[in-house]
Design an enzyme around this catalytic site. Structure first.
Site, mmCIF file in Angstrom:
data_model
loop_
_atom_site.group_PDB
_atom_site.id
_atom_site.type_symbol
_atom_site.label_atom_id
_atom_site.label_comp_id
_atom_site.label_asym_id
_atom_site.label_seq_id
_atom_site.Cartn_x
_atom_site.Cartn_y
_atom_site.Cartn_z
ATOM 1 N N CYS A 1 -3.543 -0.871 -2.343
ATOM 2 C CA CYS A 1 -3.844 0.538 -2.583
ATOM 3 C C CYS A 1 -4.790 0.658 -3.790
ATOM 4 C CB CYS A 1 -2.535 1.274 -2.877
ATOM 5 S SG CYS A 1 -2.753 3.002 -3.251
ATOM 6 N N CYS B 1 -11.315 3.071 -1.503
ATOM 7 C CA CYS B 1 -10.059 3.573 -0.945
ATOM 8 C C CYS B 1 -9.773 2.748 0.308
ATOM 9 C CB CYS B 1 -10.189 5.051 -0.603
ATOM 10 S SG CYS B 1 -8.749 5.710 0.268
ATOM 11 N N GLU C 1 -6.936 9.331 9.436
ATOM 12 C CA GLU C 1 -5.588 9.243 10.025
ATOM 13 C C GLU C 1 -5.466 10.066 11.312
ATOM 14 O OE1 GLU C 1 -2.296 9.361 7.336
ATOM 15 O OE2 GLU C 1 -3.126 7.735 6.125
ATOM 16 N N HIS D 1 -8.721 3.311 3.186
ATOM 17 C CA HIS D 1 -9.101 3.821 4.511
ATOM 18 C C HIS D 1 -10.599 3.771 4.814
ATOM 19 C CE1 HIS D 1 -5.139 5.520 3.992
ATOM 20 N NE2 HIS D 1 -5.167 6.148 5.157
ATOM 21 N N ASP E 1 0.855 -1.198 0.000
ATOM 22 C CA ASP E 1 0.000 0.000 0.000
ATOM 23 C C ASP E 1 0.887 1.244 0.000
ATOM 24 O OD1 ASP E 1 -2.494 1.459 0.162
ATOM 25 O OD2 ASP E 1 -1.907 1.970 2.197
ATOM 26 N N SER E 2 0.282 2.379 -0.341
ATOM 27 C CA SER E 2 1.020 3.645 -0.321
ATOM 28 C C SER E 2 1.385 4.038 1.118
ATOM 29 C CB SER E 2 0.172 4.733 -0.971
ATOM 30 O OG SER E 2 -1.085 4.811 -0.320
HETATM 31 N N1 DGL Z 1 -4.091 3.877 -0.233
HETATM 32 C C1 DGL Z 1 -4.706 4.914 -1.015
HETATM 33 C C2 DGL Z 1 -5.875 4.333 -1.793
HETATM 34 O O1 DGL Z 1 -6.442 3.321 -1.459
HETATM 35 C C3 DGL Z 1 -5.148 6.087 -0.146
HETATM 36 C C4 DGL Z 1 -4.017 6.931 0.383
HETATM 37 C C5 DGL Z 1 -3.209 7.607 -0.730
HETATM 38 O O2 DGL Z 1 -3.726 8.545 -1.384
HETATM 39 O O3 DGL Z 1 -2.091 7.172 -0.961
HETATM 40 O O4 DGL Z 1 -6.256 4.874 -2.796
#
Ligand code: DGL
Length: 270
Positions: A73, A185, A153, A187, A10-11
């Site tokens: 991600c 997404c 967050e 989150h 993930d990012s």
């Molecule tokens: N993990 C990213 C997503 O699911 C969200 C956070 C980011 O913008 O890196 O799109």
């Protein structure tokens, strides 16, 4: 049987929602989690940059000897998946967009589906394309909700700030009468109850993390690549920036305590 770890990329911390689903379904699997915390967020970046970063992450996971890779991600799944197949040398590769779209196409009755995600995910139209491929004539409406990530967050997902923000973004769906909403997404599952209150009970919420874990399990079982252990799988957390924030903020997304996270370097493809 294959006891090597599953790689989850993930990012940043968001992929912990997918890790939770994978652990719930396959508690015997070892997992190598990689969060590119030094370069998060991906959600406002271009396809070229997201693809480049994701390829670097995939290379790291392969070097560490994973047996399968999950691109947790949503932004990376939406923008980079098509360019990754050649980079994985036949290692099973899973994104979250296709399973999420499949879940939505299976559940919608009216064919009116909403998708929320980062700006880049919504702009890519990846969810829209996949839902429409599976459900002919479906109308898929996307709304970018960039403020959800920082709110979650902060641990404010059930606050008045979250409620007002959700009402503002999601009111765009009301005129469309959607019956299914994809939380596109990593989150957003953490904000489930706020989103549920705003959308009401008649809209079915799709969590791509849940759909993806189901697909990974089925696929690895078919390939006879599940671990022989039934439980007791271990997680190794790796990040590209200081582990402290990851450990603390990660606690908002996962019930397990993150005791250890290792800082690693990703090598540039250039
Ligand atoms: N993990 C990213 C997503 O699911 C969200 C956070 C980011 O913008 O890196 O799109």
């Amino acid at each position: 049987m294959d006891n090597r770890p599953i790689g989850i990329f993930d990012s940043g911390i968001g992929g912990l929602t997918i890790l939770t689903e994978v652990r719930a379904r396959m508690p015997g699997e070892d997992i190598l989690y990689l969060g590119d915390t030094a370069r998060v967020p991906y959600g406002s970046r271009s396809k070229r940059i997201v693809t480049e970063y994701t390829k670097e992450a995939v290379r790291f996971l392969l070097q560490e000897g994973v047996k399968a890779i999950i691109i947790a991600c949503n932004t990376a799944s939406a923008l980079a998946m098509d360019d990754l197949e050649s980079a994985v040398n036949g290692t099973p590769l899973f994104g979250v967009v296709k399973p999420g779209a499949r879940g939505a196409a299976a559940h919608t009755v009216s064919g009116k589906v909403g998708v929320i995600g980062t700006e880049a995910t919504v702009r890519s139209r990846a969810y829209q394309t996949h839902v429409r491929r599976l459900k002919k004539g479906a109308e898929v409406i996307g709304i970018g909700c960039p403020l959800f990530v920082p709110i979650i967050e902060e641990g404010w997902q059930n606050s008045q700030v979250a409620m007002l923000t959700a009402q503002t973004y999601l009111s765009g769906f009301f005129q469309h009468n959607i019956d299914t909403l994809i939380l596109g997404c990593t989150h957003y599952p953490a904000m489930w109850s706020t989103i549920r209150q705003v959308m009401g009970d008649t809209v079915y919420l799709i969590n791509p993390a849940y759909e993806t874990a189901k697909e990974v399990q089925t696929s690895l079982r078919e390939k006879e690549r599940l671990s022989e252990r039934e439980e007791g799988g271990k997680v190794r957390y790796t990040v590209t920036d200081s582990p402290e924030r990851f450990k603390r903020v990660g606690g908002f997304l996962i019930t397990e305590t993150i005791y250890e996270a290792e800082k690693v370097e990703l090598l540039s493809n250039r």
